[in-house]
Every structure is written in structure tokens, then in C-alpha cells.
Scaffold this motif. Structure first.
Motif, PDB file in Angstrom:
ATOM      1  N   LEU A 199       0.879  -1.166   0.000  1.00  0.00           N
ATOM      2  CA  LEU A 199       0.000   0.000   0.000  1.00  0.00           C
ATOM      3  C   LEU A 199       0.915   1.214   0.000  1.00  0.00           C
ATOM      4  N   VAL A 200       0.639   2.165  -0.865  1.00  0.00           N
ATOM      5  CA  VAL A 200       1.516   3.307  -1.045  1.00  0.00           C
ATOM      6  C   VAL A 200       0.676   4.577  -0.953  1.00  0.00           C
ATOM      7  N   ASP A 201       1.204   5.586  -0.245  1.00  0.00           N
ATOM      8  CA  ASP A 201       0.439   6.837  -0.105  1.00  0.00           C
ATOM      9  C   ASP A 201       1.107   7.998  -0.836  1.00  0.00           C
ATOM     10  N   GLY A 202       1.979   7.672  -1.778  1.00  0.00           N
ATOM     11  CA  GLY A 202       2.694   8.716  -2.507  1.00  0.00           C
ATOM     12  C   GLY A 202       4.149   8.744  -2.081  1.00  0.00           C
ATOM     13  N   GLU A 203       4.370   8.417  -0.787  1.00  0.00           N
ATOM     14  CA  GLU A 203       5.704   8.543  -0.187  1.00  0.00           C
ATOM     15  C   GLU A 203       6.047   7.278   0.605  1.00  0.00           C
ATOM     16  N   VAL A 252      10.636   0.994  -3.002  1.00  0.00           N
ATOM     17  CA  VAL A 252      10.927   2.361  -2.546  1.00  0.00           C
ATOM     18  C   VAL A 252      11.466   3.234  -3.691  1.00  0.00           C
ATOM     19  N   PRO A 253      12.497   2.771  -4.455  1.00  0.00           N
ATOM     20  CA  PRO A 253      12.961   3.641  -5.556  1.00  0.00           C
ATOM     21  C   PRO A 253      11.888   3.888  -6.622  1.00  0.00           C
ATOM     22  N   THR A 254      11.003   2.927  -6.839  1.00  0.00           N
ATOM     23  CA  THR A 254       9.929   3.139  -7.811  1.00  0.00           C
ATOM     24  C   THR A 254       9.019   4.274  -7.338  1.00  0.00           C
ATOM     25  N   VAL A 255       8.590   4.182  -6.092  1.00  0.00           N
ATOM     26  CA  VAL A 255       7.655   5.176  -5.547  1.00  0.00           C
ATOM     27  C   VAL A 255       8.307   6.559  -5.497  1.00  0.00           C
ATOM     28  N   HIS A 256       9.566   6.609  -5.081  1.00  0.00           N
ATOM     29  CA  HIS A 256      10.233   7.914  -4.985  1.00  0.00           C
ATOM     30  C   HIS A 256      10.502   8.522  -6.357  1.00  0.00           C
ATOM     31  N   ARG A 263       4.469  11.945 -10.912  1.00  0.00           N
ATOM     32  CA  ARG A 263       3.498  10.861 -11.074  1.00  0.00           C
ATOM     33  C   ARG A 263       3.266  10.181  -9.731  1.00  0.00           C
ATOM     34  N   THR A 264       3.008  10.978  -8.719  1.00  0.00           N
ATOM     35  CA  THR A 264       2.839  10.469  -7.354  1.00  0.00           C
ATOM     36  C   THR A 264       1.903   9.262  -7.318  1.00  0.00           C
ATOM     37  N   PHE A 265       2.401   8.163  -6.759  1.00  0.00           N
ATOM     38  CA  PHE A 265       1.634   6.917  -6.765  1.00  0.00           C
ATOM     39  C   PHE A 265       0.938   6.694  -5.441  1.00  0.00           C
ATOM     40  N   ARG A 266      -0.401   6.596  -5.492  1.00  0.00           N
ATOM     41  CA  ARG A 266      -1.190   6.214  -4.323  1.00  0.00           C
ATOM     42  C   ARG A 266      -2.034   5.024  -4.696  1.00  0.00           C
TER      43      ARG A 266
END
Ligand code: AMP
Ligand code: GLY
Length: 444
Positions: A199-203, A252-256, A263-266
Motif C-alpha cells: 500500500l503506497v500513499d505517494g511517499e 521504494v525507488p519506484t515510488v520515490h 506521477r505520485t503513486f497512491r
């Protein structure tokens, strides 16, 4: 809080089931939902690709969170439309969903962020792809249609002749439609395949418990690839160290990188990986939860699902802290229509679901069902996912199969070996991995 779940499969039924247990849940809606979800949510007659209809439905019903199950509305921009009217959504925007919507984009992102993945070349012209195929000396290679192809746009080719034929099929004959107007030519990776979801909240990245699915249609991993014929969780084959490597080197590197590039991923990020001799390498990303993996994870979730999903949708995962899971194992068996995945004949009467659901430690998720004049009937290739829960995987599996015995429909087919890799009588693959797990390392 009122919540709308978008989708009509087992994954969405499992989301609905988890949300229904939440202490602050108001009214639950599903669009379009299915016969199983209808018992816990009000089903709205709006298709997953009707973005305007979905936004209007959410506004009219004072929905405070939309949970988007499948990739199609995500890639089409449903979350962008919801953001415009200030409704929080669990799922990536169109720009972030590009990670699944374009294999070429995904590969280029891995290259920029130094995320391990197979070597590749991208082609927009069939003539150039054919010239490349004729220059290759080591086989096999993998040819992938760039866009969404309902899981079908991947071809493994073993020589030049097959590669040229594949390029023609995908690029010139457009066997997967528009999605094949660009292709990725990839090196073939050897190793154990697995997936990890977060689960990802952008960060913040909250890695979910390990789960594994069984993609092949028949026992012993034989037969054609499917969307998944069953799954189990947790998985002991995956060591804690491998799991951490995947988090650090891939997720982590994908999300960052996505955030840095606007393209902030949530939402739920699903990494398909190959565990090679050189470590985990990315095969693909999906921008939504796995199906049936979510069906074996949601019953184990102890953190309040509404709080968790809202925190991810609103960038508050770090505040929430650790996600809690039950120690129980879950084993999910998919009941499919006889000719799935090649052909599906809907409308067959289904019997015994209520009896199966009454078994202790069993949940029955509907993957493709409808009610016609009160009778439950099949409405897809994968029809039901029967999940058993127990302190051990063996126990969970026994509970699932005992409940399966109560259910019937014409030409019902299922795998009898879900979880086999991790059970005592398993073959050498399991015993060698078992040796890894027992080599003094704690397991994930
Ligand atoms: P994908 O949709 O990209 O995950 O590909 C579908 C399936 O094809 C994967 O689940 C793998 O079994 C296989 N596959 C994809 N890429 C590769 C690769 N580079 N090497 C070996 N197998 C692959
Ligand atoms: N079960 C594999 C997937 O959802 O992609």
C-alpha cells in the motif's frame, strides 16, 4: 463514512468484506459489484469504465472514499476525475497508472532509477523489430505488447522465426489491438517467480504480507496461464532478507522516482518479480491488488481496513504505523468454468455457496456471479474463490477444500494442489527453498 468499491470480482468482494468489518463504516456501495458483494453492499448499475457515471454515483451518495479494484478505470483516469471533485480514492492517477499502462515506460523508469529488470529494447516500427530479431544470437527472448492486453500480450520466443512471427502478430496484425503498436523486446530471465504488494500513499510504502498465486490452469503448474487459480498467505519460501531487498531495491525507488517525476503513486502497487541468481528483478508492475492474492490477504488484515485505505488515499500512512495481520494462514481455491481460460459459458446455476460459507474459518468470495430470478449463476471464467483460514497452511487448505466440496455448478473445475510448494509432501523446489529458510534466517 460511506465507501464505494469499484469492480465486480473476488478482489473487490474481499475489499468489501474487510471494509464491512470496519468500525467507522457508513453505507457500502459497489459498482457494478456482484451477487456476493450484494450481501454486504448496495450494488450500483454503473460499469467500471463509465468514469462520469462513477463520479456522479460517488457524489450523489456522499461517498468519502472510493476504492478502485481493476486497472482499466485507473489507466482511464477515474482517480483524476474523483480528485477534481475532492473525493479521496485508493488508486493511482492516470499519470501514475502509466506504470502498468505502458511496459516501455515501466522499463525506462527502472533504467532511470537503477531498479533491477531484464535488459530490453523498445520498438515502434515492425521492420526495426524484425531486423533486431534477425540479429539476436541467444534465445529465448520475450516480446511484450506495450499497452494493456488483459494479461495476454506477452510472448516467449525461442528462435528468429518465432520472434519474427510474434512481431507480425503483435505489431502488424494487432492481435492485442492498439496496445501492440509499440513492443518491448526483453531478455529471458530464469528463476522463481513471485509477487510483492504494497500500500503506497505517494511517499510511504507499507509492504503487505507475502502471498503467492498459482497462475497455471492445472495441477502441478501445468497448462495455460490464467489470472490465478488460487493463492495462499503467508509464504515461508520468501526469506525476510529477500523481502527487504525487494522493498529497498524495487518498491521504494519506484515510488520515490514516480513522485519526483510528477506521477505520485497512491494505491496498491504490485510488483511481479523473478528471483534470479543475481537477486530479485522486476518483470512487471500492476497498479492494483492481485486477484486472488487480495482474497487471501484481506481476511488476515487486523488493522481497520477503512482507516488503512483512507490513510493511503490521503498520504497519512506514516502516521498510522505498523499494519497488523492475523497469524493465521489463508488458502484460497478458485472455482472456474470448465474451459477457462480459453472459453467461458456464463449462466450456469451454482449450488451450495451458503453451506460452504457456514464452515468454520471459511469465506467465499464471488469472482464472477450474478443473480437471475433469485438463482445464483456463473458470470465469468473464474466464478468463486473459497478461502480457508487456520493456524497452519495445511489446516487452512483442508478447510478450503472441505467447503469446496459443498459447491457445484456444471463443468466446475479447480486445482487440488493450492499451496503445494510449501507443504511437507511437496517436490524438490519446496525442499530446496525450505533449506534456504532453515539456514538460520528468519522468514518473511
Ligand atoms: P508480465 O505480464 O510482464 O508479468 O509477463 C507475464 C509472464 O511472462 C510472467 O508472469 C512471466 O512468467 C513471463 N515473463 C515475462 N517477462 C519475462 C522475462 N523477462 N523472462 C522470463 N519470463 C518472463
Ligand atoms: N493474480 C495475478 C494478478 O492479479 O495479476
Amino acid at each position: 463514512m460511506n465507501v464505494l468499491v469499484v469492480g465486480s470480482g473476488g478482489r473487490e468482494h474481499a475489499y468489501v468484506d474487510a471494509l464491512a468489518r470496519s468500525k467507522n463504516i457508513g453505507r457500502l456501495y459497489a459498482a457494478p459489484g456482484n451477487a456476493g458483494m450484494a450481501e454486504q453492499a448496495e450494488c450500483l448499475d454503473v460499469a467500471v469504465d463509465d468514469l462520469e457515471g462513477l463520479v456522479a454515483a460517488a457524489q450523489q451518495r456522499d461517498v468519502g472514499l472510493v476504492v478502485v479494484g481493476p486497472e482499466v478505470p485507473l489507466v482511464a483516469g477515474l482517480v483524476d476525475a474523483l480528485i477534481e471533485v475532492e473525493i479521496p480514492a485508493l488508486g493511482p492517477t492516470k499519470a501514475a497508472a502509466h506504470l502498468e499502462g505502458s511496459k516501455a515506460f515501466m522499463k525506462d523508469l527502472c533504467r532511470r532509477a537503477r531498479i533491477p529488470t531484464a535488459g530490453y529494447r523498445t520498438f515502434n516500427e515492425a521492420s526495426e523489430a524484425i531486423a533486431y530479431a534477425e540479429s539476436i544470437e541467444t534465445w529465448p527472448h520475450v516480446i511484450k505488447a506495450d499497452g494493456l492486453a488483459a494479461g495476454k500480450g506477452v510472448l516467449i520466443v525461442h528462435d528468429t522465426t518465432a520472434a519474427v512471427a510474434a512481431v507480425r502478430t503483435v505489431m502488424l496484425e494487432q492481435a492485442f489491438g492498439d496496445s501492440g503498436s509499440r513492443i518491448v523486446f526483453e531478455e529471458f530471465l530464469v528463476g522463481e517467480e513471485l509477487s510483492v504488494m504494497a500500500l503506497v500513499d505517494g511517499e510511504t510504502v507499507a509492504v503487505l504480507e507475502p502471498s503467492r498465486d498459482h497462475k497455471a490452469a492445472f495441477d502441478g503448474d501445468e497448462g495455460p496461464n490464467t489470472g490465478g487459480m488460487g493463492a495462499f498467505s503467508p509464504s515461508r519460501l520468501l526469506t525476510r532478507r529477500t523481502y527487504e531487498q525487494i522493498e529497498e531495491r524495487v518498491l521504494v525507488p519506484t515510488v520515490h522516482t514516480m513522485a519526483k517525476e510528477g506521477r505520485t503513486f497512491r494505491g496498491v502497487l504490485y510488483a511481479g518479480l523473478m528471483l534470479t541468481a543475481e537477486g530479485p528483478m522486476v518483470l512487471e508492475f500492476n497498479v492494483r491488488g492481485g486477484d486472488p492474492e487480495i482474497e487471501v490477504l484481506m481476511p488476515r488484515l487486523q488493522t481497520d481496513a477503512l482507516e488503512l485505505f483512507s490513510a493511503a488515499a490521503e498520504g497519512r500512512l506514516a502516521e498510522l504505523g505498523e499494519v497488523n495481520w492475523s497469524d493465521d494462514a489463508a488458502c484460497g481455491v478458485v472455482l472456474a468454468d470448465g474451459d477457462y481460460p480459453s472459453k467461458v459459458t456464463p449462466g450456469k446455476s451454482i449450488e451450495g455457496v451458503a453451506a460452504a460459507a457456514r464452515h468454520e474459518g471459511v469465506r467465499v468470495y464471488h469472482m464472477g456471479t450474478r443473480r437471475v430470478d433469485g438463482q445464483l449463476v456463473t458470470a465469468g471464467g473464474r466464478v468463486l474463490c473459497v478461502v480457508g483460514l487456520a493456524p497452519t497452511l495445511q489446516g487452512a487448505r483442508a478447510r478450503a477444500y472441505a467447503a469446496v466440496d459443498d459447491i457445484s455448478f456444471q463443468d466446475m473445475r479447480w486445482r487440488t494442489d493450492i499451496g503445494w510448494r510449501e507443504l511437507p509432501a511437496a517436490d524438490s523446489a519446496a525442499s530446496s527453498a525450505g533449506a534456504e529458510a532453515s539456514a538460520g534466517e528468519s522468514t518473511a
